[in-house]
Design a protein around this motif. Structure first.
Motif, short mmCIF file in Angstrom:
data_model
loop_
_atom_site.label_atom_id
_atom_site.label_comp_id
_atom_site.label_asym_id
_atom_site.label_seq_id
_atom_site.Cartn_x
_atom_site.Cartn_y
_atom_site.Cartn_z
N UNK A 1 0.84 -1.21 0.00
CA UNK A 1 0.00 0.00 0.00
C UNK A 1 0.87 1.25 0.00
N UNK A 2 1.96 1.23 0.77
CA UNK A 2 2.88 2.37 0.78
C UNK A 2 3.44 2.62 -0.61
N UNK A 3 3.87 1.57 -1.29
CA UNK A 3 4.42 1.71 -2.64
C UNK A 3 3.37 2.23 -3.61
N UNK A 4 2.17 1.67 -3.51
CA UNK A 4 1.09 2.08 -4.42
C UNK A 4 0.73 3.54 -4.21
N UNK A 5 0.65 3.97 -2.94
CA UNK A 5 0.30 5.35 -2.62
C UNK A 5 1.40 6.31 -3.09
N UNK B 1 3.41 5.84 -5.72
CA UNK B 1 3.31 5.92 -7.18
C UNK B 1 2.17 6.82 -7.61
N UNK B 2 1.05 6.76 -6.89
CA UNK B 2 -0.14 7.53 -7.27
C UNK B 2 -0.23 8.87 -6.53
N UNK B 3 0.87 9.25 -5.89
CA UNK B 3 0.95 10.55 -5.21
C UNK B 3 -0.22 10.76 -4.24
N UNK B 4 -0.31 9.86 -3.27
CA UNK B 4 -1.35 9.95 -2.25
C UNK B 4 -0.68 9.95 -0.88
N UNK B 5 -0.15 11.10 -0.46
CA UNK B 5 0.62 11.17 0.78
C UNK B 5 -0.16 10.76 2.03
N UNK B 6 -1.46 11.08 2.07
CA UNK B 6 -2.26 10.72 3.25
C UNK B 6 -2.34 9.21 3.42
N UNK B 7 -2.63 8.52 2.30
CA UNK B 7 -2.70 7.06 2.34
C UNK B 7 -1.34 6.46 2.64
N UNK B 8 -0.30 7.07 2.09
CA UNK B 8 1.04 6.57 2.32
C UNK B 8 1.41 6.68 3.80
N UNK B 9 1.06 7.81 4.41
CA UNK B 9 1.35 8.00 5.84
C UNK B 9 0.57 7.02 6.70
N UNK B 10 -0.70 6.80 6.32
CA UNK B 10 -1.53 5.86 7.07
C UNK B 10 -0.97 4.44 6.97
N UNK B 11 -0.52 4.06 5.77
CA UNK B 11 0.04 2.73 5.56
C UNK B 11 1.34 2.56 6.34
N UNK B 12 2.16 3.62 6.37
CA UNK B 12 3.40 3.56 7.13
C UNK B 12 3.11 3.38 8.62
N UNK B 13 2.10 4.11 9.11
CA UNK B 13 1.73 4.00 10.52
C UNK B 13 1.21 2.60 10.84
N UNK B 14 0.42 2.06 9.91
CA UNK B 14 -0.10 0.70 10.10
C UNK B 14 1.02 -0.31 10.12
N UNK B 15 1.97 -0.14 9.20
CA UNK B 15 3.12 -1.04 9.16
C UNK B 15 3.90 -0.98 10.47
N UNK B 16 4.14 0.22 10.96
CA UNK B 16 4.91 0.38 12.21
C UNK B 16 4.17 -0.26 13.39
N UNK B 17 2.82 -0.11 13.39
CA UNK B 17 2.02 -0.69 14.48
C UNK B 17 2.06 -2.21 14.44
#
Length: 210
Positions: free
Chosen positions: A41-45, A47-63
């Motif tokens: 999801x981080x990679x996909x976000x 590529x598609x320039x979706x910083x909010x989704x990318x940040x959420x996915x990073x937070x989910x990954x860290x959790x």
């Protein structure tokens, strides 16, 4: 009374160990695939320039990554070791490991009885030796203070499955021999039977009409 308690303990122990192993494997697999999905999801976000989704996915990954399950594989191995040893004893009890092979079946009278006694006695001797050697190994491990790599538990606790399970298996062979000497019967398990379900088909094993 004591035998019924032992039988019940054996069944409960095997069931609990199996349930724990399966549950742990399931959690570990979900954990691993969840981490992979979060990375995707981080990679996909990105590529598609979706910083909010990318940040959420990073937070989910860290959790998810905060739950360390590096010990899960080791724990599953130890659970299956204990389950296998006590499962083998249970197998002797219900007749899976106690049987008469084709050669002995062709014998009759005294020869058949003698061969059956020798076969069961061989099981007693073998499991008794394994229990004795296993007990000595556990004692040396206990004195050495060895611990496991991931769980960091005393390894003598893990190795205790060998003498304990083998001793119980030896006891079950003794029971089988005693039953044969008293009644002439050998404990045998019907692989087609399902415990707790009565056979309503009678003499029609393929489900034919009465």
């Amino acid at each position: 009374m004591m035998m019924r308690i032992l039988d019940r303990f054996e069944e409960i122990l095997i069931s609990v160990l199996m349930a724990l192993a399966v549950a742990l494997i399931f959690v570990a697999v979900v954990h691993r695939f969840s981490l992979g999905f979060a990375v995707d999801v981080v990679k996909w976000a990105r590529v598609h320039d979706m910083p909010a989704l990318q940040a959420a996915a990073r937070s989910t990954f860290a959790w998810i990554n905060s739950f360390k399950l590096t010990w899960a594989q080791e724990a599953c191995i130890y659970l299956f070791v204990w389950m296998a040893k006590f499962g083998a004893a249970y197998g002797v009890r219900i007749g899976i490991h106690v049987g008469v092979d084709l050669l002995v079946e062709r014998l009759t009278g005294t020869a058949k009885k003698a061969m059956t006694i020798i076969a069961i006695s061989g099981g007693i001797l073998f499991t008794g030796i394994v229990a004795w050697i296993g007990a000595e190994f556990v004692h040396h491990t206990w004195k050495g203070g060895q611990i496991s790599a991931d769980l960091e538990i005393k390894m003598w606790i893990v190795y205790l499955a060998v003498p304990a399970g083998s001793a119980l298996m030896c006891f079950r062979f003794v029971q089988a021999l005693w039953l044969y000497l008293r009644t002439g019967e050998i404990v045998q398990h019907d692989i087609g039977a399902v415990e707790g379900i009565e056979d309503d088909i009678g003499d029609f094993p393929l489900g034919g009409q009465r």
